[in-house]
Design a protein around this motif. Structure first.
Motif, PDB file in Angstrom:
ATOM      1  N   ASP A   1      47.257  26.335  47.221  1.00 50.09           N
ATOM      2  CA  ASP A   1      47.080  25.195  48.127  1.00 50.09           C
ATOM      3  C   ASP A   1      45.948  24.293  47.619  1.00 50.09           C
ATOM      4  O   ASP A   1      44.771  24.558  47.842  1.00 50.09           O
ATOM      5  CB  ASP A   1      46.765  25.705  49.541  1.00 50.09           C
ATOM      6  N   GLN A   2      46.332  23.204  46.952  1.00 49.35           N
ATOM      7  CA  GLN A   2      45.327  22.293  46.399  1.00 49.35           C
ATOM      8  C   GLN A   2      44.550  21.556  47.486  1.00 49.35           C
ATOM      9  O   GLN A   2      43.422  21.117  47.262  1.00 49.35           O
ATOM     10  CB  GLN A   2      46.010  21.285  45.472  1.00 49.35           C
ATOM     11  N   ALA A   3      45.143  21.445  48.664  1.00 51.60           N
ATOM     12  CA  ALA A   3      44.480  20.726  49.755  1.00 51.60           C
ATOM     13  C   ALA A   3      43.215  21.442  50.214  1.00 51.60           C
ATOM     14  O   ALA A   3      42.334  20.828  50.821  1.00 51.60           O
ATOM     15  CB  ALA A   3      45.445  20.563  50.933  1.00 51.60           C
ATOM     16  N   LYS A   4      43.112  22.742  49.944  1.00 46.45           N
ATOM     17  CA  LYS A   4      41.944  23.503  50.367  1.00 46.45           C
ATOM     18  C   LYS A   4      40.758  23.331  49.433  1.00 46.45           C
ATOM     19  O   LYS A   4      39.644  23.722  49.765  1.00 46.45           O
ATOM     20  CB  LYS A   4      42.302  24.993  50.467  1.00 46.45           C
ATOM     21  N   LEU A   5      40.993  22.763  48.259  1.00 49.28           N
ATOM     22  CA  LEU A   5      39.903  22.599  47.305  1.00 49.28           C
ATOM     23  C   LEU A   5      38.905  21.567  47.812  1.00 49.28           C
ATOM     24  O   LEU A   5      39.272  20.455  48.177  1.00 49.28           O
ATOM     25  CB  LEU A   5      40.447  22.160  45.938  1.00 49.28           C
ATOM     26  N   ASN A   6      37.636  21.942  47.824  1.00 52.17           N
ATOM     27  CA  ASN A   6      36.607  21.002  48.247  1.00 52.17           C
ATOM     28  C   ASN A   6      36.183  20.092  47.095  1.00 52.17           C
ATOM     29  O   ASN A   6      35.635  19.018  47.318  1.00 52.17           O
ATOM     30  CB  ASN A   6      35.389  21.759  48.788  1.00 52.17           C
ATOM     31  N   ILE A   7      36.435  20.554  45.865  1.00 51.44           N
ATOM     32  CA  ILE A   7      36.155  19.760  44.671  1.00 51.44           C
ATOM     33  C   ILE A   7      37.503  19.363  44.070  1.00 51.44           C
ATOM     34  O   ILE A   7      38.331  20.230  43.790  1.00 51.44           O
ATOM     35  CB  ILE A   7      35.339  20.557  43.644  1.00 51.44           C
TER      36      ILE A   7
END
Length: 415
Positions: A273-279
């Motif tokens: 899930d790329q949406a969870k990446l903060n960076i």
């Protein structure tokens, strides 16, 4: 002169035999399985590409990020629990680290607050992901940090907090006489549950359930806790082709890493899930994940530059060889050792906390300078350099120990 010409041609020939060899530095915090993960990544990348990966044991999360932002290192293993900063990007999610809160039997484990106030509590070293996460949880629960007794010596703690991979049976043997804290009853999980409230305020965290019996006697019922993703991050200015190749190689060989921990099998997936990446993702990783292969020119532009450099070097080989012979590198690490030993030998004479903090800062500045000189090739990453970094970390710990003693004396004097 003839010998010099032959030597110059030999150097150019040897360089042309392996023109794509590059060195990348890889920093990590030596917590949980991070060192083993970094070592396996190094082995895999060096076996697949003409690269050398230099592993560096980092000081803490903030220092590792600072090294990335200022181009001192290329790659880092960092928890997805940091604020967005320019100069760094994510490549992929490695695995989910699980928050374990263990407390001695007989303590009141009915609430988070009762455990924290009934310490002493071990939350890892200052600046570590565990430490930062606990600071946020104390804030979420409205706890008075000044009323919580924190210990830096794990055996002295009645409550131990670890943010790490799944515990093995051998690891759990160290916690005989302890229980695992659960934030909620697993049967009552809903949008109104405690962990959902925590993740609403801190979206980088996720609810995590340690299933019943998975930790033997420690899990006679499911344990509801939290997790945070460990992410491979890179400096933003790292080349797209390198990031693309590294990401593709590691994700497509994830089975190599599953022997370290089962969570790696679930974490190292191309469809994370790329949406969870903060960076945000590095463009090189995005190209791979969205299957946009680099063009021929993009992929071989660097090789073309190397070939051009070899042609130019052919004309200037004699001059370059002469210059190289005249400017042999000098190992300056002894200067760092001398300054460090002066600080180390003077620890017993420190009489104020401010003096101790000043010397900690002095050691940290020396560490940064050593890294800068390493990147500039004024120092060599040999055993002397690695021993210096270890000794400097030991000196910082001794200085902080001295400051804690001084603080205790001050508190006793004013009480």
């Amino acid at each position: 002169m003839k010998k010099t010409i032959i030597a110059a041609i030999a150097i150019i020939f040897l360089a042309s035999c392996n023109p794509t060899t590059l060195t990348f530095s890889f920093i990590y915090n030596d917590e949980g399985p991070n060192k083993e993960i970094a070592s396996k990544m190094k082995e895999l990348l060096e076996s697949e590409f003409n690269v050398e990966i230099m592993l560096i044991d980092g000081l803490n999360t903030n220092a590792n990020l600072d090294s990335l932002i200022h181009d001192k290192v290329d790659i880092a293993l960092v928890e997805n629990y940091v604020n967005y900063q320019e100069g760094l990007n994510s490549a992929f999610s490695v695995y989910s680290e699980v928050l374990h809160i263990l407390y001695q039997e007989g303590m009141d484990g009915s609430t988070f607050a009762s455990l924290m106030y009934d310490g002493p509590v071990y939350i890892g070293r200052e600046g570590s992901p565990t430490y930062n996460l606990m600071m946020d949880l104390w804030d979420y629960y409205g706890l008075d940090a000044s009323q919580i007794t924190v210990t830096h010596n794990m055996p002295d703690a009645r409550v131990v907090v670890e943010l790490t991979n799944l515990f093995t049976k051998q690891h759990l043997q160290d916690y005989q006489g302890f229980k695992l804290f659960s934030f909620d009853d697993a049967n009552n999980l809903s949008d109104a549950s405690t962990v959902q409230g925590i993740t609403l305020k801190y979206p980088r965290l996720s609810p995590f359930i340690i299933p019943q019996n998975s930790y033997w006697s420690f899990t006679d019922k499911p344990i509801v806790t939290l997790s945070v993703d460990l992410v491979m991050m890179v400096r933003s200015r790292m080349g797209e082709v390198a990031v693309n190749d590294f990401t593709k190689t590691m994700l497509r060989n994830r089975q190599i890493f599953t022997s370290i921990d089962p969570l790696l099998f679930e974490g190292m997936k191309e469809d994370f899930d790329q949406a969870k990446l903060n960076i945000p993702l590095h463009e090189g990783a995005r190209i791979f994940l969205e299957r946009e292969e680099p063009s021929f020119i993009e992929r071989y532009a660097e090789l073309g530059g190397v070939i051009l450099s070899i042609i130019i070097a052919l004309w200037s080989g004699i001059a370059s060889l002469t210059k190289w012979q005249a400017q042999k590198k000098k190992d300056k690490i002894d200067e760092f050792y001398e300054d460090l030993m002066n600080i180390k030998n003077g620890i017993t004479g420190i009489s104020t906390i401010a003096e101790g903090m000043k010397r900690v800062k002095r050691v940290q500045l020396a560490q940064n300078k050593a890294f800068e000189m390493l990147i500039e090739e004024k120092l060599v990453a040999n055993d002397s350099f690695r021993i210096y970094m270890e000794l400097s970390k030991e000196t910082i710990n001794e200085l902080r120990g001295k400051m804690r003693i001084l603080k205790t004396k001050q508190e006793r004097a004013t009480s």
